[in-house]
Design a protein around this motif. Structure first.
Motif, short mmCIF file in Angstrom:
data_model
loop_
_atom_site.label_atom_id
_atom_site.label_comp_id
_atom_site.label_asym_id
_atom_site.label_seq_id
_atom_site.Cartn_x
_atom_site.Cartn_y
_atom_site.Cartn_z
N VAL A 149 5.14 2.03 -15.54
CA VAL A 149 5.64 2.50 -16.44
C VAL A 149 6.13 1.21 -16.72
N ARG A 150 6.21 -0.13 -16.75
CA ARG A 150 6.53 -0.64 -16.88
C ARG A 150 6.40 -1.19 -18.92
N GLY A 151 5.07 -1.36 -18.26
CA GLY A 151 3.86 -1.36 -19.78
C GLY A 151 4.41 -0.90 -21.44
N SER A 152 4.63 0.36 -20.57
CA SER A 152 5.39 1.28 -21.94
C SER A 152 6.66 1.28 -21.76
N LEU A 153 7.79 0.64 -21.17
CA LEU A 153 9.36 0.75 -21.50
C LEU A 153 8.55 -0.42 -21.75
N VAL A 154 8.52 -1.89 -22.01
CA VAL A 154 8.45 -2.98 -22.78
C VAL A 154 8.17 -2.26 -24.48
N ALA A 155 6.84 -2.17 -23.91
CA ALA A 155 6.02 -1.88 -25.67
C ALA A 155 7.27 -1.25 -26.49
N LEU A 156 8.41 -0.57 -25.97
CA LEU A 156 9.32 0.52 -26.66
C LEU A 156 9.62 -0.31 -27.80
N TRP A 187 -0.73 4.45 -23.17
CA TRP A 187 -1.92 4.29 -22.52
C TRP A 187 -1.60 3.19 -21.73
N VAL A 188 -0.62 2.42 -22.66
CA VAL A 188 -0.97 1.21 -21.55
C VAL A 188 -1.46 0.41 -20.60
N ASP A 189 -0.57 0.80 -19.80
CA ASP A 189 -0.49 0.80 -18.07
C ASP A 189 -1.70 1.76 -17.17
N GLN A 190 -2.17 3.10 -18.30
CA GLN A 190 -3.54 3.05 -17.85
C GLN A 190 -4.90 2.31 -18.45
N LEU A 191 -4.59 1.22 -19.43
CA LEU A 191 -5.81 0.72 -20.20
C LEU A 191 -5.42 -0.68 -19.38
N GLY A 192 -4.27 -1.11 -19.63
CA GLY A 192 -3.99 -2.75 -18.55
C GLY A 192 -3.77 -3.33 -20.27
N ARG A 193 -3.72 -4.52 -19.57
CA ARG A 193 -2.97 -5.66 -20.42
C ARG A 193 -4.44 -6.36 -21.39
N LYS A 194 -5.40 -6.59 -20.57
CA LYS A 194 -6.41 -7.31 -21.45
C LYS A 194 -7.09 -6.76 -22.47
N THR A 221 0.70 -1.06 -0.08
CA THR A 221 0.43 -0.03 0.24
C THR A 221 0.84 1.54 0.20
N ARG A 222 1.90 0.80 1.13
CA ARG A 222 2.42 1.91 1.25
C ARG A 222 3.35 2.77 -1.05
N ARG A 223 3.87 1.41 -1.76
CA ARG A 223 4.84 1.49 -2.06
C ARG A 223 3.55 2.73 -3.15
N ARG A 224 2.67 1.92 -3.47
CA ARG A 224 1.44 2.15 -4.57
C ARG A 224 1.08 3.25 -4.13
N ALA A 225 0.97 4.41 -3.18
CA ALA A 225 0.67 5.52 -2.81
C ALA A 225 1.84 6.71 -3.21
N LEU A 226 2.94 5.94 -3.00
CA LEU A 226 4.58 6.71 -3.29
C LEU A 226 4.49 6.55 -4.87
N ALA A 227 3.96 5.88 -5.81
CA ALA A 227 4.31 5.34 -6.81
C ALA A 227 3.79 6.80 -7.74
N GLY A 228 4.94 6.70 -8.87
CA GLY A 228 4.09 8.21 -9.82
C GLY A 228 2.59 7.78 -10.53
N LYS A 229 3.24 8.42 -11.78
CA LYS A 229 1.88 8.13 -13.24
C LYS A 229 1.98 7.37 -14.00
N SER A 230 0.95 6.86 -14.65
CA SER A 230 1.42 5.75 -15.59
C SER A 230 1.55 7.40 -17.25
N GLY A 231 1.30 6.26 -18.45
CA GLY A 231 1.33 7.53 -19.51
C GLY A 231 3.00 8.33 -19.51
#
Length: 579
Positions: free
Chosen positions: A179-186, A386-393, A15-25
């Motif tokens: 932002v992992r999805g975005s970086l792998v999508a590169l 936008w993949v990290d905001q929309l999701g993979r599925k 919970t703490r990590r997710r609260a500190l995490a930055g934005k997607s996209g």
């Protein structure tokens, strides 16, 4: 963790990590611009694959003279190459091998890369793959006969296959979850960029000396040689990039891993976000290490023989352990369906397809094919953002249904007008437009998202092995598609589009019902969505809880990662205490 969920004990840190995490996209990419720049550079490996593949196809593919009756067929043929390699290009049976021998080499390269990635690091494996790639390119560029083309293509495939596995692995392991999805999508964006560029480079070099009997051999040697430029840049530049922090932890180099995370996140080493991420990585490592020591106490001496046996048991665990077998199925079938959407049939034989759809003349066919590269590249950009905001599925499912619909509509038009395109020009252009829409569908969905999925679902101990198996599925099916497409187009005709359309729709159904959503999760949290806690031994669950408590990820007073006196101390000191 590797054994599954750990229950509520880990929720404080999570919970703490997710609260500190930055934005997607895009905002997340700007915030993590250092990692973004590193991932962009590493993704030059994808550019090498895309450029090599399409450049070879346009340069070397020969007309299928015995295509179905009444249908205009043929592809761009460089006269100087035909003069040099006549024995290869004149045999229709050899044409498929000219196209697909790279995939066979890539399939083998992927399988052997897991060992090097785990043993010598992701970074140095990229260097090794680049060296192998360059050897293959030099052999092709200097070829005096068909044997050099076949051999060079296979060796180049070894390097391309290795890069196709290790680059997404590296990008996934240095990336924050948001932002992992975005970086792998590169990786896929770089592939489509290579495809797009190569079409137009070949279009230009085709006129060196003229495109007839006066054509110079530079027309086909130059586009091949140009691959060396980004390859050398990647091979040299990656030496100045950081190691994967997860690989460093696995090697016991904790302080270096913390330094990499701190620098990459642009935060001090004692920042909560950096410390949480480090300790979550270390918790998984300790769990897997203790399990290995318990299961295989005789193979812990660090010798080559023991390491080989542990590696072998690692591969066997992918089959024996239910939650790992589930990931093998998800990764392998995702790559299976990616190839059987028909994307590489479009890329390999697009000029033939466009001519079969009524376009006449090599130049028109090539220009129409070049549009495929452009639209696919442009369509991949939204996935990166936008993949990290929309999701993979949702991205995969929507792309599968869009591609399947395009295939079916092209099949209908072809069934109605395939023998009379000249009298139905509008229908021919409509079919071409549907092929372009299909390329858009693949560009934003199965192109990038399939690689994202297979790069992020594995636990640390078998991540290299798991990705190699999933990627080998990609390359083997890629190889098969390249072999069977000419025969399918000859005998099935419009049925080819129905075939690929059905598989596209099945891919969407597969993702909808059998693939879990992985957006926003750390690589260490993947076990919670793939694991089956009812099938785990209670001792394993307790072991995970104890490791979390020992590392400070859970504290009875909800005080995160601090000594009881309130000081933070060093990670290395905490690790020594934990052990």
């Amino acid at each position: 963790m590797a054994g599954g969920a750990v229950g509520n004990d880990s929720s404080l840190a999570t919970t703490r990590r997710r609260a500190l995490a930055g934005k997607s996209g895009w905002a997340g990419l700007v915030q993590n611009r250092k990692i973004f720049a590193i991932a962009v550079f590493a993704s030059l490996g994808g550019l090498l694959y895309g450029y090599n593949q399409a450049s070879f196809l346009l340069t070397y593919t020969t007309p299928l003279a015995d295509m179905t009756q009444g249908v205009f067929s043929g592809v761009l043929v460089m006269h100087s190459f035909d003069e040099r390699m006549a024995s290869a290009v004149s045999d229709p049976g050899k044409q498929g091998w000219l196209v697909s021998i790279l995939e066979l080499g890539a399939w083998f390269g992927v399988l052997v890369t897991a060992y090097f990635a785990d043993k010598f690091s992701r970074k140095y494996t990229i260097v090794l793959a680049v060296i192998v790639f360059c050897v293959g390119v030099v052999v092709q560029t200097a070829a005096k006969g068909p044997s050099s083309i076949y051999g060079g293509r296979f060796v180049t495939g070894l390097g391309v296959g290795s890069l196709s596995m290790v680059v997404p692995l590296y990008n996934a392991e240095i990336a924050p979850p948001e932002v992992r999805g975005s970086l792998v999508a590169l990786q896929q964006l770089a592939i489509t960029f290579g495809i797009m560029v190569s079409f137009w480079i070949d279009y230009g070099t085709n006129y060196i000396g003229g495109n007839g009997a006066t054509q110079h051999e530079a027309a086909w040697r130059l586009p091949l040689a140009l691959q060396l430029v980004p390859a050398v840049i990647l091979g040299v530049g990656i030496l100045f990039m950081p190691f994967s922090p997860r690989w460093l932890v696995n090697q016991g180099r904790d302080d270096e891993a913390l330094e990499v995370l701190s620098h990459a996140r642009n935060l001090p080493p004692d920042a909560d976000l950096v410390r949480i991420e480090f300790l979550e990585i270390r918790a998984q490592y300790l769990f897997e290490k203790e399990i290995s020591e318990e299961k295989f106490p005789n193979y812990q001496d660090g010798s080559w023989s023991s390491s080989f046996k542990l590696g072998l048991y690692g591969y066997l665990s992918l089959i024996r352990e239910r939650h790992l077998l589930y990931r093998v199925a998800v990764g392998s079938l995702t790559m299976f369906f990616q190839q059987w959407t028909g994307i590489n049939a479009i890329l390999y034989y697009a000029p033939i397809i466009f001519q079969n759809l009524g376009l006449k003349g090599n130049t028109i066919s090539l220009l129409a094919t070049g549009v495929v590269g452009i639209v696919m590249f442009l369509a991949t950009i939204p996935a990166v953002i936008w993949v990290d905001q929309l999701g993979r599925k949702p991205v995969l499912v929507s792309g599968a249904f869009l591609m399947g619909t395009c295939h079916i509509l092209v099949a209908i038009l072809s069934g109605l007008f395939q023998d009379s395109w000249a009298q139905h020009i509008a229908a021919g252009w409509a079919a071409c437009a549907l092929v372009w829409i299909f390329a858009i569908g693949f560009g934003y969905s199965w192109g990038p998202c399939a690689w994202i999925l297979v790069a992020e679902i594995w636990p640390l101990s078998v991540r290299g092995k798991g990705i190699s198996i999933a990627a080998s599925s990609n390359w083997m099916n890629n190889f098969i598609v390249g072999q069977v497409t000419p025969t399918m187009m000859k005998h099935l005709r419009f049925g080819t589009f129905i075939f690929f359309g059905v598989f596209s729709l099945l891919g969407g159904v597969f993702v909808m019902f059998f693939v879990p959503e992985t957006k926003g999760l750390t690589l260490e949290e993947m076990d919670e969505v793939f694991g089956d806690s009812t099938g785990l031994g209670q001792a394993d669950i307790e072991r995970q809880k104890n490791i979390h408590r020992r590392l400070g990820l859970v504290d009875a007073d909800a005080t995160f990662v601090k000594e009881k006196d309130g000081s933070t101390g060093s990670i290395s000191q905490e690790a020594e205490k934990d052990e």
